[in-house]
Enzyme design. Structure first.
Site, PDB file in Angstrom:
ATOM      1  N   SER A  68     -17.097   2.376  -0.641  1.00 26.11           N
ATOM      2  CA  SER A  68     -16.227   1.321  -0.112  1.00 26.11           C
ATOM      3  C   SER A  68     -15.019   1.909   0.610  1.00 26.11           C
ATOM      4  O   SER A  68     -15.152   2.385   1.706  1.00 26.11           O
ATOM      5  CB  SER A  68     -15.814   0.284  -1.144  1.00 26.11           C
ATOM      6  OG  SER A  68     -15.308  -0.846  -0.447  1.00 26.11           O
ATOM      7  N   HIS A  73      -0.454   2.709   2.209  1.00 23.63           N
ATOM      8  CA  HIS A  73       0.603   2.320   3.146  1.00 23.63           C
ATOM      9  C   HIS A  73       1.902   2.862   2.575  1.00 23.63           C
ATOM     10  O   HIS A  73       2.186   2.667   1.394  1.00 23.63           O
ATOM     11  CB  HIS A  73       0.704   0.800   3.277  1.00 23.63           C
ATOM     12  CG  HIS A  73      -0.579   0.153   3.662  1.00 23.63           C
ATOM     13  ND1 HIS A  73      -1.063   0.163   4.951  1.00 23.63           N
ATOM     14  CD2 HIS A  73      -1.495  -0.505   2.917  1.00 23.63           C
ATOM     15  CE1 HIS A  73      -2.217  -0.490   4.993  1.00 23.63           C
ATOM     16  NE2 HIS A  73      -2.510  -0.896   3.773  1.00 23.63           N
ATOM     17  N   CYS A  88     -17.785  -0.174  -4.742  1.00 25.47           N
ATOM     18  CA  CYS A  88     -18.867  -1.040  -5.186  1.00 25.47           C
ATOM     19  C   CYS A  88     -19.732  -0.205  -6.123  1.00 25.47           C
ATOM     20  O   CYS A  88     -19.783   1.019  -6.014  1.00 25.47           O
ATOM     21  CB  CYS A  88     -19.660  -1.603  -4.009  1.00 25.47           C
ATOM     22  SG  CYS A  88     -20.454  -0.365  -2.988  1.00 25.47           S
TER      23      CYS A  88
END
Length: 126
Positions: A68, A73, A88
């Site tokens: 995935s 940030h 996943c």
């Protein structure tokens, strides 16, 4: 679509300032951290935002995984970072690898405190 989604908000990070502002440095390290955790990087994008009157621009670092993604940030003016790790579990349970990667991410930034969340995704039905 069963999986595990981990998030962490990191506050008052005591890492070197370059970890919050240098997209290349952060990105290269993210790929190595992904591989060290046993997950597979398949693509990546790293971007440094321009400086503002409040200080240097932050970074968005995204590594796409076969399992995935991981996305960071940074907010250098606040010495803060958000981290998102999602795997996943199709074909195998990658939860431990995701938790290992998250712990590595948190350790890199040396926050004074964190807010972490864990969400099991999907209902396990095919």
């Amino acid at each position: 679509m069963q999986g595990l989604h981990l998030t962490a908000d990191l506050y008052q990070c005591h890492c070197e300032a370059a970890w919050l502002t240098d997209a290349s440095r952060l990105g290269e390290w993210c790929v190595k951290a992904v591989e060290a955790s046993g997950l597979q990087a398949v693509n990546q994008l790293f971007h440094t935002f321009p400086a503002t009157p409040r200080g240097p621009g932050g970074v968005t670092a995204t590594v796409l995984l076969a399992e995935s993604h991981v996305c960071l940030h940074t907010w250098p003016e606040q010495r803060a970072v958000t981290v998102d790790v999602y795997v996943c579990n199709f074909g195998g349970d990658h939860s431990l690898k995701a938790r290992t990667l998250m712990a590595t991410m948190i350790e890199r930034f040396q926050p004074e405190w964190t807010e972490q969340r864990s969400l099991d995704r999907g209902d396990g039905q095919a």
